[in-house]
Design an enzyme around this catalytic site. Structure first.
Site, PDB file in Angstrom:
ATOM      1  CB  CYS A  50      -1.748 -91.733 -17.569  1.00  0.00           C
ATOM      2  SG  CYS A  50      -0.548 -90.463 -17.098  1.00  0.00           S
ATOM      3  N   GLY A 185      -6.545 -69.281 -24.625  1.00  0.00           N
ATOM      4  CA  GLY A 185      -6.602 -70.676 -25.033  1.00  0.00           C
ATOM      5  C   GLY A 185      -7.154 -71.510 -23.888  1.00  0.00           C
ATOM      6  CB  ILE A 190      -4.069 -72.903 -21.548  1.00  0.00           C
ATOM      7  CG1 ILE A 190      -3.357 -72.032 -22.590  1.00  0.00           C
ATOM      8  CG2 ILE A 190      -4.905 -72.036 -20.605  1.00  0.00           C
ATOM      9  CD1 ILE A 190      -2.453 -70.954 -22.001  1.00  0.00           C
TER      10      ILE A 190
END
EC number: 1.2.1.70
Length: 416
Positions: A50, A185, A190
Site C-alpha cells: 500500500c 470499538g 482496535i
C-alpha cells in the site's frame, strides 16, 4: 551485470497515484514475467504494497523499465516520472536492504515490510523470474534484515498507539497470553490492537461495538466474541485488560461501572487503556484502587521516547546495510571476473585450436616439420600479444601512466 531498482512510495507520491501503479496479487505473476522479458537476464522482482511499488531488475535498461511500468498501467509519463526514484548497482542493493530492514518505511523499523518483500520474492520464483544474481541479492537482503533486528533495537520499542497499548500490557502482565481482554470499538485502531494481541498469543478477546455487525466481522478474523455496548457491564468483571477506542462524544466507561466490576473481581487488578479522543473512560477511574488507567497522552509520551530510541538504532542499521551492500558488490565483481577469465581462456583456446589444426594439415601435406612448428609458434605469439600490444600502445599515446602500469603488471613485465 547491472542491478536496477525503480520505484514509487509514500514519500514521493499521493495515495491516488500509488494505487494506480500498484499490482494486484492475481496479476503480479504475469506482470513479473512481462517485466523480466524486458531485461537481458530475465530476472525481475516486483514489490507492491500500500505504501510502495518497486521494480528490481538485473541487466535491465532504466528507461525501458519505466516505459514498461507506464504501459502496463496505462499511465502518462508526465504523471509518473516526477514521482519515481531509481538506483543502480550498489545503491540499488543498499536500497533493497534498507527497505527490508524497515529503514525506508512510513513507521521507522516496522517489521511487516520484510514479510512483504519475502512474499514478493517467492512469487518471483514461482513466476520463474529469479536466477543466480537476484536470488543471491534477496537471500542476502533477508540475512541483513535479520541482522538489523538482532544487532540493533530498531524493532524493540513501540511507535504506534496500538502497538504501544499492547506493549504496555505485556510489561504489566507476566503472561499476556493467559489474560482476558475486552476491546471497545471496532475501528482500524482496535483492529490493529487485536492483531497485535493475537500475535502475542491472546486467545480470549471480546469486542464491544455500537453496531454488532461491525464487531462480528472483525471477530471472525481474530476468533473473538462480539457484543454490544449495552452488554459491557456483564463482561467487564471478567476482563483483565480493557482497551477502548471509539468515536463516542461521551465516556462509555464510568467510575461507577468500573468500581462495581472490580468488586466482582475481588479487587484483582485491571489495566484500562483509553486511546480515544475524546476519552472513552472517565478520568476518575484512575482514583480507584486496582484500576490502572492510561490515556492516549501517556502512550504518545512513550512513543516519542521510543521513536528517539529507534532513530538511534536506525543509525546503527544504516552502517550494517552499507557494509553488507559493499560485500554483495564484491561478490558481483567476483562473478564478473570469473566471466572475463572464462571468456579470455575460451578465446585463447579457440586461437590455439585454429592454429594447431592448420599446422597438422601442413604436416599431413608433407611440409617441413621444423618450419611448421616455427610458423605455429610465431602465429600463436602474434595472435596472443595482439590485443595487449594495442592496449599498451593506446595507453602510451594518451599518456595514461596508471593504465600503462596496470597493463605492465598484468602482463608480468615488472617481474623482469
Amino acid at each position: 551485470m547491472s542491478l536496477v531498482a525503480i520505484g514509487i512510495n509514500h514519500k514521493t507520491a499521493t495515495v491516488d497515484l500509488r494505487e494506480k501503479v500498484a499490482f494486484s496479487p492475481d496479476k503480479i505473476h504475469d506482470a513479473m514475467k512481462s517485466l523480466a522479458s524486458r531485461t537481458r537476464s530475465g530476472e525481475a522482482v516486483i514489490v507492491s504494497t500500500c505504501n510502495r511499488t518497486e521494480l528490481y531488475c538485473n541487466n535491465g535498461d532504466e528507461a525501458d523499465i519505466i516505459a514498461w511500468l507506464e504501459e502496463y498501467h496505462g499511465l502518462d509519463h508526465k504523471d509518473v516520472a516526477p514521482c519515481l526514484y531509481n538506483y543502480h548497482g550498489q545503491d540499488a542493493v543498499r536500497h533493497l536492504m534498507r527497505v527490508a530492514s524497515g529503514l525506508d518505511s512510513l513507521i521507522l523499523g516496522e517489521p511487516q515490510i520484510l514479510g512483504q518483500v519475502k512474499q514478493a520474492f517467492v512469487k518471483a520464483k514461482e513466476a520463474g523470474t529469479v536466477a543466480l544474481t537476484i536470488d543471491r541479492l534477496f537471500q542476502n537482503t533477508f540475512s541483513v534484515a535479520k541482522k538489523v533486528r538482532t544487532d540493533t533495537e530498531i524493532g524493540a520499542a513501540a511507535v504506534s498507539v496500538a502497538f504501544a497499548a499492547v506493549s504496555m500490557a505485556k510489561h504489566i502482565f507476566s503472561s499476556i497470553s493467559t489474560t482476558k481482554v475486552l476491546l471497545i470499538g471496532a475501528g482500524e485502531t482496535i483492529e490493529l490492537v487485536a492483531k497485535h494481541l493475537k500475535d502475542n498469543g491472546v486467545a480470549s478477546m471480546v469486542v464491544a461495538n455500537r453496531t454488532l455487525e461491525r464487531a462480528q466481522g472483525m471477530c471472525e478474523e481474530f476468533g473473538a466474541t462480539a457484543i454490544t455496548l449495552a452488554q459491557i457491564p456483564d463482561y467487564l468483571p471478567k476482563a483483565d485488560i480493557v482497551i477502548s477506542s471509539t468515536a463516542s462524544p461521551l465516556p462509555i466507561l464510568g467510575k461507577g461501572m468500573v468500581e462495581k466490576a472490580l468488586k466482582q473481581r475481588r479487587h484483582q487488578p485491571m489495566l484500562l487503556v483509553d486511546i480515544a479522543v475524546p476519552r472513552d473512560i472517565e478520568p476518575e477511574v484512575a482514583d480507584l484502587d486496582d484500576a490502572f488507567l492510561y490515556t492516549v497522552d501517556d502512550l504518545h509520551s512513550i512513543i516519542e521516547q521510543n521513536m528517539a530510541s529507534r532513530k538511534e538504532a536506525a543509525e546503527q542499521a544504516e552502517v550494517i546495510t552499507e557494509e553488507q551492500s559493499f560485500l554483495f558488490m564484491d561478490w558481483i565483481r567476483s562473478l564478473e571476473s570469473v566471466d572475463s577469465i572464462r571468456e579470455y581462456r575460451s578465446q585463447s583456446m579457440a586461437v590455439k585450436d585454429e592454429l594447431v589444426e592448420r599446422a597438422l594439415n601442413k604436416l599431413a601435406q608433407g611440409s617441413d616439420t621444423e618450419q611448421v612448428l616455427i610458423e605455429l609458434a610465431n602465429r600463436l605469439t602474434n595472435k596472443l600479444i595482439h590485443a595487449p600490444t594495442q592496449a599498451l600502445t593506446a595507453a602510451s599515446r594518451q599518456g595514461d601512466l596508471n593504465t600503462l602500469g596496470q597493463l605492465r603488471s598484468a602482463l608480468g613485465l615488472d617481474k623482469n
